[in-house]
Design a protein around this motif. Structure first.
Motif, PDB file in Angstrom:
ATOM      1  N   ASP A  54     -30.547  -7.739  17.133  1.00  0.00           N
ATOM      2  CA  ASP A  54     -31.104  -8.438  15.969  1.00  0.00           C
ATOM      3  C   ASP A  54     -32.028  -9.560  16.396  1.00  0.00           C
ATOM      4  OD1 ASP A  54     -28.346  -8.404  13.528  1.00  0.00           O
ATOM      5  OD2 ASP A  54     -29.500  -6.803  14.480  1.00  0.00           O
ATOM      6  N   PHE A 112     -34.450 -12.802  14.592  1.00  0.00           N
ATOM      7  CA  PHE A 112     -34.713 -13.585  13.389  1.00  0.00           C
ATOM      8  C   PHE A 112     -35.826 -14.592  13.647  1.00  0.00           C
ATOM      9  CE2 PHE A 112     -30.704 -12.337  11.342  1.00  0.00           C
ATOM     10  CZ  PHE A 112     -29.929 -11.995  12.423  1.00  0.00           C
ATOM     11  N   TYR A 121     -36.261 -10.743   9.517  1.00  0.00           N
ATOM     12  CA  TYR A 121     -35.061 -10.286  10.213  1.00  0.00           C
ATOM     13  C   TYR A 121     -35.300  -8.844  10.641  1.00  0.00           C
ATOM     14  CZ  TYR A 121     -30.253  -8.342  10.369  1.00  0.00           C
ATOM     15  OH  TYR A 121     -29.091  -7.683  10.718  1.00  0.00           O
ATOM     16  N   ARG A 144     -33.655  -5.536  12.833  1.00  0.00           N
ATOM     17  CA  ARG A 144     -32.495  -4.912  13.492  1.00  0.00           C
ATOM     18  C   ARG A 144     -33.016  -3.711  14.250  1.00  0.00           C
ATOM     19  NH1 ARG A 144     -26.339  -3.716  12.770  1.00  0.00           N
ATOM     20  NH2 ARG A 144     -26.444  -5.840  13.507  1.00  0.00           N
ATOM     21  N   GLY A 204     -25.705  -8.606  16.808  1.00  0.00           N
ATOM     22  CA  GLY A 204     -25.757  -7.995  15.490  1.00  0.00           C
ATOM     23  C   GLY A 204     -24.435  -7.823  14.787  1.00  0.00           C
ATOM     24  N   HIS A 205     -23.337  -8.160  15.439  1.00  0.00           N
ATOM     25  CA  HIS A 205     -22.044  -8.063  14.758  1.00  0.00           C
ATOM     26  C   HIS A 205     -21.843  -9.328  13.925  1.00  0.00           C
ATOM     27  CE1 HIS A 205     -17.668  -7.976  14.212  1.00  0.00           C
ATOM     28  NE2 HIS A 205     -17.799  -6.679  14.348  1.00  0.00           N
ATOM     29  N   PRO A 206     -21.212  -9.214  12.737  1.00  0.00           N
ATOM     30  CA  PRO A 206     -21.060 -10.387  11.865  1.00  0.00           C
ATOM     31  C   PRO A 206     -20.333 -11.570  12.494  1.00  0.00           C
ATOM     32  CG  PRO A 206     -20.623  -8.412  10.626  1.00  0.00           C
ATOM     33  CD  PRO A 206     -20.784  -7.982  12.061  1.00  0.00           C
ATOM     34  N   THR A 207     -19.532 -11.333  13.526  1.00  0.00           N
ATOM     35  CA  THR A 207     -18.842 -12.459  14.148  1.00  0.00           C
ATOM     36  C   THR A 207     -19.604 -13.034  15.331  1.00  0.00           C
ATOM     37  OG1 THR A 207     -17.582 -11.053  15.659  1.00  0.00           O
ATOM     38  CG2 THR A 207     -16.610 -11.474  13.487  1.00  0.00           C
ATOM     39  N   GLU A 208     -20.733 -12.416  15.649  1.00  0.00           N
ATOM     40  CA  GLU A 208     -21.484 -12.857  16.824  1.00  0.00           C
ATOM     41  C   GLU A 208     -22.420 -14.016  16.481  1.00  0.00           C
ATOM     42  OE1 GLU A 208     -19.751 -10.581  19.674  1.00  0.00           O
ATOM     43  OE2 GLU A 208     -21.383 -12.027  19.976  1.00  0.00           O
ATOM     44  N   ARG A 209     -22.582 -14.902  17.438  1.00  0.00           N
ATOM     45  CA  ARG A 209     -23.446 -16.042  17.223  1.00  0.00           C
ATOM     46  C   ARG A 209     -24.905 -15.681  17.445  1.00  0.00           C
ATOM     47  NH1 ARG A 209     -23.659 -19.778  22.545  1.00  0.00           N
ATOM     48  NH2 ARG A 209     -23.063 -18.271  24.128  1.00  0.00           N
ATOM     49  N   LEU A 210     -25.784 -16.542  16.939  1.00  0.00           N
ATOM     50  CA  LEU A 210     -27.203 -16.452  17.222  1.00  0.00           C
ATOM     51  C   LEU A 210     -27.537 -17.323  18.423  1.00  0.00           C
ATOM     52  CD1 LEU A 210     -28.958 -16.671  13.730  1.00  0.00           C
ATOM     53  CD2 LEU A 210     -27.952 -14.705  14.885  1.00  0.00           C
TER      54      LEU A 210
END
Lengths: 114, 115
Positions: free
Chosen positions: A31, A33, A48, A50, A97-103
């Motif tokens: 991902d 951004f 954004y 992906r 790209g996983h919802p729990t992963e940080r940017l």
């Protein structure tokens, strides 16, 4: 480890010019951004991607802002034509790209439009 | 849509005093909650995250509890230092359609700590 690299760090443009900001994400991230950062609005999402596909193009920013991702390791943000209200810090970020992963963010490009 | 509301700054404290930055959120999903910190001249970086409701996250003396009932995620530190001066962002992850995700950020809170 190579983080997110943004160039240039500073950009000064005359009103009406075209400017291109560049971003290299962390290798292997899916991902990418682009955010605009101002004191009044905070962090506003511009685009954004992906896996190189454009998922969101930022609504209100569509007319003069265009982000592209031609390959998985490079993205550009073009502003055409620039206006003084575009003066801000532009941040690029990437993640797995996983919802729990940080940017992971780059240092940003500070744009000043005269 | 999802949203995050946090304390509007700037917040100015003396070293050794306690900090609370309020954060509340709205979502119909089950997000992961984050606190990011941004030092001058740098991009935001993760302070800590909490993926599950009713759990606590912490790092560098900062902590926050994911309160699902109150939809809150307040940042606290018992004794701030001058080096904590930065902008703090509360954020939640939003699942994008059937795939992908993005972070929704609060407005950011500028903290200045005086020696």
């Amino acid at each position: 480890d190579a983080g997110v690299t943004q160039t240039p760090r500073h950009e000064v443009a005359e009103k009406g010019q075209t400017i291109i900001l560049k971003c290299e994400p962390v290798s292997g991230h899916n991902d990418l951004f682009w955010y605009r950062q101002t004191k009044i609005q905070g962090l506003e999402l511009l685009s954004y991607f992906r896996s190189k596909s454009l998922m969101e193009d930022g609504g209100a920013f569509k007319d003069r802002f265009k982000a592209e991702m031609l390959n998985s390791s490079f993205s550009t943000l073009k502003i055409q034509p620039t206006e003084p209200k575009d003066s801000a810090v532009y941040l690029c970020a990437s993640s797995f790209g996983h919802p729990t992963e940080r940017l992971f963010f780059g240092h940003g490009t500070k744009l000043s439009v005269l | 849509g999802d949203s995050v509301t946090q304390t509007e700054g700037p917040v100015t404290l003396s070293e050794g005093t306690s900090l609370t930055v309020n954060c509340s959120y709205e979502t119909k999903q089950y997000p992961t909650l984050f606190w990011y910190v941004q030092y001058p001249g740098e991009g935001p970086q993760l302070l800590f995250k909490v993926p599950k409701a009713n759990e606590k996250g912490s790092n560098r003396g900062f902590e926050a509890t994911y309160n699902k009932e109150a939809t809150s995620f307040h940042l606290q530190k018992a004794s701030v230092q001058e080096s904590d001066s930065a902008v703090y962002y509360c954020a939640l992850s939003e699942t994008y359609g059937s795939s992908g995700n993005k972070l929704i950020f609060g407005i950011g809170t500028l903290l200045s700590v005086k020696p």
